[in-house]
Design a protein around this motif. Structure first.
Motif, PDB file in Angstrom:
ATOM      1  N   ARG A 172     -41.964  32.093  21.860  1.00 40.01           N
ATOM      2  CA  ARG A 172     -43.392  32.566  23.183  1.00 40.01           C
ATOM      3  C   ARG A 172     -43.197  33.772  21.764  1.00 40.01           C
ATOM      4  O   ARG A 172     -42.694  34.514  21.741  1.00 40.01           O
ATOM      5  CB  ARG A 172     -43.211  32.703  23.819  1.00 40.01           C
ATOM      6  CG  ARG A 172     -44.119  31.307  24.584  1.00 40.01           C
ATOM      7  CD  ARG A 172     -43.570  31.240  25.279  1.00 40.01           C
ATOM      8  NE  ARG A 172     -43.859  29.615  26.316  1.00 40.01           N
ATOM      9  CZ  ARG A 172     -44.611  29.123  26.586  1.00 40.01           C
ATOM     10  NH1 ARG A 172     -45.712  29.466  26.694  1.00 40.01           N
ATOM     11  NH2 ARG A 172     -44.561  27.425  26.104  1.00 40.01           N
ATOM     12  N   ASN A 173     -44.980  34.733  22.468  1.00 36.77           N
ATOM     13  CA  ASN A 173     -45.392  36.097  21.266  1.00 36.77           C
ATOM     14  C   ASN A 173     -44.170  36.693  20.937  1.00 36.77           C
ATOM     15  O   ASN A 173     -43.189  37.532  20.904  1.00 36.77           O
ATOM     16  CB  ASN A 173     -44.473  37.050  23.408  1.00 36.77           C
ATOM     17  CG  ASN A 173     -46.130  36.455  24.488  1.00 36.77           C
ATOM     18  OD1 ASN A 173     -46.686  35.995  23.581  1.00 36.77           O
ATOM     19  ND2 ASN A 173     -46.079  36.687  25.288  1.00 36.77           N
ATOM     20  N   VAL A 192     -48.190  37.896  19.592  1.00 38.56           N
ATOM     21  CA  VAL A 192     -48.322  38.875  20.290  1.00 38.56           C
ATOM     22  C   VAL A 192     -49.014  38.899  21.100  1.00 38.56           C
ATOM     23  O   VAL A 192     -50.293  38.347  20.605  1.00 38.56           O
ATOM     24  CB  VAL A 192     -47.596  39.751  20.325  1.00 38.56           C
ATOM     25  CG1 VAL A 192     -46.576  40.014  20.293  1.00 38.56           C
ATOM     26  CG2 VAL A 192     -48.811  40.127  19.066  1.00 38.56           C
TER      27      VAL A 192
END
Ligand SMILES: C[S@@+](CC[C@H](N)C(=O)[O-])C[C@H]1O[C@@H](n2cnc3c(N)ncnc32)[C@H](O)[C@@H]1O
Length: 373
Positions: free
Chosen positions: A153-154, A221
């Protein structure tokens, strides 16, 4: 991704190596389109990439870039070079504004080359530009289907993909089912002539592109960019009216001829359907706009520099052989390629494509920005 379970995706790599039939030596058509979109990619990064969100801490000056469906090169190298230069330029410009010290730190880039596991990554890494390390660019392969999650994630700042999203995770089941109204009896592609066939392909495309965006939304992001280039159809132009549609049907005819000659079976020829769908522009726009995680910053047509050209038989045969290599060998087995593409070449010589008579397809450029939640 469905209910957290990765969508199974079949894999049909482009022709590997660097020999006469390789994608490396037969991807100048895609390269020309990428060249014409280069300035747009640069502009999108200069105007939109959020330098604050990607690198909130002063010691984090590493940008992470992924090319989804990179194949074997060299096109992916040009793309990465362009993205790296654009980020450097943006930093230079913004670093001179307001005395922001952290933006003057040396930048480093982590580049991820993604494609299916049976892509020829060896050729890619053997031909990787030598100067990468000198410019702070470090790279690695990320094998796997882009229809599911590939990164934490991100973690990505810029994602890029070109000439990939028309490759579905699989051909819709119904188009190979004799008992279905969507049975694609007379073609190996979606010609857009039979409503049920078109609908089956479109439903699969919608599902796949939804899965692609969902996965990228988690990986990018906030403020990061996803750049997508590819081919679609103007709303009033069925695939079969374009030169690409015509040549693809010719390849299908050659396969039927080979079945009649006993080189392959009728059953194999009849059950073969390309897992490829070129959406109409409005369909593409609809599925892109439906997503709630990205804002659509740019979505427009780009002219293909070769769209007015009459392409030679040799060029067309080599282009299609490099692209269809994996999908045809997977279905028909080894050893059909020479015969098929000899036949295709002879057919093209007997019935030359009238490029002026054919209708134009469309090349599109999309820049999406990950919304800050
Ligand atoms: C026509 S090539 C484009 C290569 C390169 N991006 C370019 O513009 O020249 C399409 C690439 O997408 C890859 N591809 C197709 N479906 C994929 C998937 N589900 N996951 C990852 N890569 C995929 C193929 O293996 C192939 O290398």
């Amino acid at each position: 991704m469905e209910n957290g379970i990765p969508t199974l995706s079949q894999s049909y790599p482009m022709s590997g190596g660097d020999g006469p039939h390789s994608y490396t030596r037969n991807s100048s058509y895609q390269k020309a389109a990428l060249e014409s979109a280069k300035a747009k990619i640069k502009e999108a990064i200069l105007e939109k990439l959020d330098l604050e969100n990607p690198n909130p801490k002063p010691d984090l000056n590493v940008y992470k870039i992924a090319d989804f469906g990179c194949s074997v090169g060299p096109n992916t190298f040009d793309v990465i070079q362009n993205v790296v230069e654009a980020i450097k330029l943006k930093h230079q410009r913004e670093g001179t504004k307001g005395g922001n010290n952290h933006k003057r730190l040396e930048l480093e880039f982590h580049v991820f080359f993604n494609d299916q596991p049976d892509n020829d990554f060896n050729t890619l890494f053997k031909t990787l530009p030598h100067h990468y390390h000198d410019h702070g660019v470090f790279s690695c392969a990320v094998p796997g289907s882009f229809y599911s999650r590939l990164f934490p994630r991100n973690s990505l700042h810029v994602g890029h993909t070109s000439y990939t999203l028309h490759w579905l995770s699989r051909a819709p089941e119904d188009v190979s089912n004799r008992n279905s109204p969507a049975w694609n009896k007379n073609s190996i592609q979606c010609t857009n002539l039979v409503e049920e066939v078109t609908d089956a392909y479109y439903q699969q495309f919608k599902k796949d592109i939804g899965a692609f965006l969902e996965a990228r939304a988690q990986e990018l992001v906030p403020g990061g960019l996803m750049i997508i280039l590819g081919q679609c159809l103007p709303d009033d132009v069925p695939m079969i009216r374009t030169w690409k549609g015509v040549v693809t049907d010719m390849i299908g005819d050659c396969l039927v001829d080979m079945a009649k000659s006993g080189i392959t079976s009728v059953e194999k020829a009849e059950s073969f359907n390309l897992p490829i769908y070129f959406p109409y522009f409005s369909e593409l726009k609809g599925v892109i706009e439906q997503n709630r995680c990205f804002s659509v910053e740019i979505m427009e047509e780009v002219k293909h520099p070769m769209e007015e050209m009459t392409l030679s038989i040799g060029f067309i045969v080599s282009k299609y052989r490099a692209i269809f290599h994996g999908v045809i060998e997977e279905h028909f087995g080894d050893g059909v390629m020479d015969e098929l593409f000899d036949r295709f070449s002879r057919k093209l010589a007997q019935c030359p494509i009238d490029f002026k008579e054919c209708q134009k397809d469309m090349q599109f450029f999309i820049s999406l920005q990950r919304i800050v939640d």
